[in-house]
Design a protein around this motif. Structure first.
Motif, mmCIF file in Angstrom:
data_model
loop_
_atom_site.group_PDB
_atom_site.id
_atom_site.type_symbol
_atom_site.label_atom_id
_atom_site.label_comp_id
_atom_site.label_asym_id
_atom_site.label_seq_id
_atom_site.Cartn_x
_atom_site.Cartn_y
_atom_site.Cartn_z
ATOM 1 N N GLY B 39 -13.624 -1.183 -5.405
ATOM 2 C CA GLY B 39 -12.699 -2.300 -5.568
ATOM 3 C C GLY B 39 -11.291 -1.778 -5.778
ATOM 4 N N LEU B 40 -10.337 -2.420 -5.133
ATOM 5 C CA LEU B 40 -8.934 -2.070 -5.359
ATOM 6 C C LEU B 40 -8.290 -3.327 -5.958
ATOM 7 N N VAL B 41 -7.966 -3.234 -7.242
ATOM 8 C CA VAL B 41 -7.517 -4.420 -7.973
ATOM 9 C C VAL B 41 -6.044 -4.309 -8.292
ATOM 10 N N GLY B 47 0.786 -3.334 -4.109
ATOM 11 C CA GLY B 47 0.644 -2.341 -3.052
ATOM 12 C C GLY B 47 -0.768 -2.175 -2.537
ATOM 13 N N LYS B 48 -1.682 -3.038 -2.991
ATOM 14 C CA LYS B 48 -3.067 -2.836 -2.580
ATOM 15 C C LYS B 48 -3.294 -3.163 -1.105
ATOM 16 N N ALA B 180 -12.125 -4.948 3.254
ATOM 17 C CA ALA B 180 -12.136 -6.401 3.067
ATOM 18 C C ALA B 180 -10.919 -6.759 2.227
ATOM 19 N N ASP B 181 -9.939 -7.390 2.890
ATOM 20 C CA ASP B 181 -8.690 -7.709 2.191
ATOM 21 C C ASP B 181 -8.771 -9.132 1.646
ATOM 22 N N GLU B 182 -9.066 -9.263 0.388
ATOM 23 C CA GLU B 182 -9.193 -10.566 -0.272
ATOM 24 C C GLU B 182 -10.067 -11.509 0.546
ATOM 25 N N THR B 214 -8.846 -7.078 -3.994
ATOM 26 C CA THR B 214 -8.895 -8.382 -4.633
ATOM 27 C C THR B 214 -8.016 -8.382 -5.867
ATOM 28 N N HIS B 215 -7.672 -9.593 -6.328
ATOM 29 C CA HIS B 215 -7.029 -9.660 -7.627
ATOM 30 C C HIS B 215 -7.948 -10.344 -8.624
ATOM 31 N N ASP B 216 -9.186 -10.557 -8.187
ATOM 32 C CA ASP B 216 -10.140 -11.291 -8.998
ATOM 33 C C ASP B 216 -11.110 -10.308 -9.654
#
Lengths: 298, 339
Positions: B39-41, B47-48, B180-182, B214-216
């Motif tokens: 995950g990239l949060v 910048g993700k 998978a971008d958001e 994601t930001h979730d």
């Protein structure tokens, strides 16, 4: 109608079959008065152009000098010109040069303009800057003026006039295509196409060009009207179609000489031009509403 | 330890504006291992997405500029690979799905046509075989009545179905890495859960790695094996998922968790992080998070903290990682991971 639902997993009811894109298009076309009137005029003109040799009552170039400037009636439906040639027949044959010339102009401008417009928008940067500056320069001149120059250099004739106008019309097509491409290029699905590893050519031809088709159709129809008018003007000035070939522009200038005594000669040609321009303009306007319902103002 | 599938080394991407350069990605080091979900949060603008897009080299340049760094995938540096080779890689060995599947499908072609085009591009199947394969994939990603959906245009499909079409398209070439971008941001919560479950199943079945942006945090807890937290173009913390939630070593990660609503603990109101992300054209000196950090010390405004390991596989870019205790208000993992 459900298509093969029985063999599928789950108990999802089949959605009612959505109307196909084509039937939606024709439905909207039928309910658009402008498009229908314009379309009817255009279809009639095209039919006349194709069938001219069959339906023309007389030979358009065979004059009976005794019947010079005969009024309508008297054996000639629309009268005769000063050489005693049947005006109706000449109008019918004139449809061929008028439509043929105008379509040639628009075809030339599209063959050149569409790739240029797409390329300018897709490449961007200095390529775009250079191309748009060049066509801005072309747009600054009235097309007729430049056409005069070309005809002056290469001599009169329908083909030369059409080629000259075709090149001069390139910016009209190219800037529409460019603006559509600029939008398409930034669309998410263009990025998705790149993410799928599609090359530039495939993206341009498969994903961007089809999205340009409806504005191209609309602008073509309107440009045909302009081309018709410009070609008639060139012929009127003796720079386009050369006598004795039947043409509305030359008929108009011949009729002008006898305007006070026999107005029907000029009137017939002038009204034909008006009708044809009106038809293509209405069709173009209507098609724009049909192809882009969001723009339609009621 | 196995070799990473993809490793990003010191990636820096900037965007030129009229007045200055905005450093969107400012020295990212990241490794993705075969078969893992990473995950990239981070919040918007951290910048993700730019990091993810630069793996596919989809960052428009200009205005983007690749300042430095390598992106190694099977020994090839994707930052310098010729465009032709990149085209063969995109959509075949590395595939991507996007946030809003409405705008990422071409409105002029049916869902099926678009998937079969991708199949024909990468597998050279003929029309009929590609159609059969598309319908098989539609069935696999859980699209009901696949034969009918093949002929449906994107606007005739719901958001969830469109995302399934995108997933089918991405999976068509059995990629090794799926970015998978958001993927669920534009979907409502029930559909979100379905799509995440589908991605989980497909990941296990295909054995691919997923980089999930994601930001979730809830999505991260549910989906990921490992997560990296991004702030101001840098990775500030990287850890296995449970460690990250139970023992965050960077005040920003802690702040994100304290900002989550806690339906299980109603007396704990979400606590927002004070301030706002820095202007990346003029980042603050020292640690980019220090103006907002409740634990800051004078050193934070002077020196940029380097990533330091606090445990096996757990690193944080904070001067006080492993020194100060950053105590979560309550363990976040159990709530974040929705059943």
């Amino acid at each position: 109608m459900a298509v093969g639902v029985g063999s599928l997993p789950g108990n999802i009811a089949a959605a009612p079959e959505a109307p196909s894109t084509w039937s939606m298009f024709f439905w909207r076309l039928r309910h658009n008065t402008k498009a229908m009137i314009g379309g009817a005029i255009v279809v009639v003109l095209l039919a006349v152009a194709l069938l001219a040799p069959l339906i023309a009552p007389k030979d358009p170039n065979d004059g009976e000098l005794a019947d010079s400037l005969a009024m309508p009636g008297q054996g000639y439906v629309l009268g005769a010109d000063k050489n005693g040639r049947d005006i109706l027949s000449r109008l019918m044959f004139g449809t061929r040069t008028a439509l043929g010339g105008a379509i040639l102009v628009v075809a030339i401008s599209e063959i050149i303009g569409v790739p240029i417009g797409i390329w300018a928008a897709y490449r961007g940067g200095w390529v775009d800057e250079t191309i748009t500056r060049v066509w801005d320069m072309l747009l600054a001149f009235p097309p007729l003026l430049l056409a005069f120059a070309v005809v002056a250099a290469f001599g009169p004739g329908l083909e030369k006039a059409a080629i000259a106008l075709g090149i001069l019309y390139v910016p009209f097509i190219a800037r529409v295509v460019r603006s559509v491409t600029l939008v398409q290029k930034e669309m998410a699905y263009t990025e998705a196409a790149r993410a799928l590893g599609y090359g530039q050519g495939r993206i341009i031809f498969r994903h961007i060009l089809p999205n340009c088709v409806s504005p191209i159709i609309v602008i073509s129809s309107i440009d045909i009207a302009y081309a018709l008018l410009d070609l008639a003007a060139l012929s009127y000035l003796g720079l386009g179609v050369q006598p004795p070939t039947a043409d509305w522009g030359t008929m108009l200038s011949e009729g002008q000489l006898v305007l006070l005594t026999s107005p029907h000669v000029a009137l017939a040609a002038g009204l034909s031009i008006v009708l044809a321009v009106l038809g293509f303009n209405l069709l173009g306007d209507g098609l724009r509403d049909v192809l882009d319902p969001r723009q339609a103002q009621r | 330890m196995t070799a990473p599938l993809l490793s990003i080394e010191d990636l820096r991407i900037s965007f030129g504006t009229r007045t200055s350069d905005v450093r969107a990605v400012d020295g990212v080091d990241l490794e993705i291992f075969p078969g893992e979900v990473l995950g990239l949060v981070g919040e918007s603008g951290s910048g993700k997405s730019v990091t993810a897009r630069s793996i596919m080299r989809l960052v428009p340049m200009p205005p983007g500029k690749h300042v430095s760094g390598r992106i190694l995938f099977h020994g090839d540096d994707l930052a310098t690979l010729p465009e032709r080779a990149m085209e063969d890689l995109r959509g075949s060995r590395i595939a991507m799905i996007f946030q809003d599947p409405m705008t990422f499908l071409n409105p002029l072609f049916t869902a099926g046509e678009q998937v079969s085009e991708a199949i024909r591009r990468h597998q050279g199947l003929n029309r009929a075989a590609a159609r059969a394969e598309t319908i098989r994939l539609f069935r696999e990603v859980g699209i009901p009545s696949p034969e009918m959906r093949y002929a449906a245009y994107p606007h005739q499909l719901s958001g969830g179905l469109r995302q399934r079409v995108m997933i089918a398209m991405a999976l068509s070439s059995r990629p090794e890495l799926l970015i998978a971008d958001e993927p669920t941001t534009a979907l409502d919560v029930t559909i979100q859960a379905q799509i995440l479950a589908l991605l989980r199943d497909l990941q296990a079945e295909y054995g691919m790695s997923i980089l999930l942006i994601t930001h979730d945090l809830g999505v991260v807890a549910e989906m990921c094996d490992r997560a990296a937290v991004m702030y101001a173009g840098r990775i500030v913390e990287q850890a296995p998922i449970e460690t990250l939630f139970d023992d965050p070593q960077h005040p920003y990660s802690l702040g994100l968790m304290n900002a989550m609503p806690r339906p299980d603990l109603p007396h704990l109101a979400p606590q927002p992080i004070d301030g706002s992300p820095p202007d990346m054209a003029h980042p603050p000196p020292g640690c980019p998070f220090h103006p907002r950090c409740p634990y800051r010390e004078p050193v934070c405004a002077e020196h940029v903290p380097l990533m330091r390991a606090v445990a096996q596989g757990h690193g944080a870019a904070c001067h006080f990682a492993g020194v100060k205790r950053f105590e979560p208000v309550a363990s976040a993992f159990s709530t974040a991971a929705r059943p």
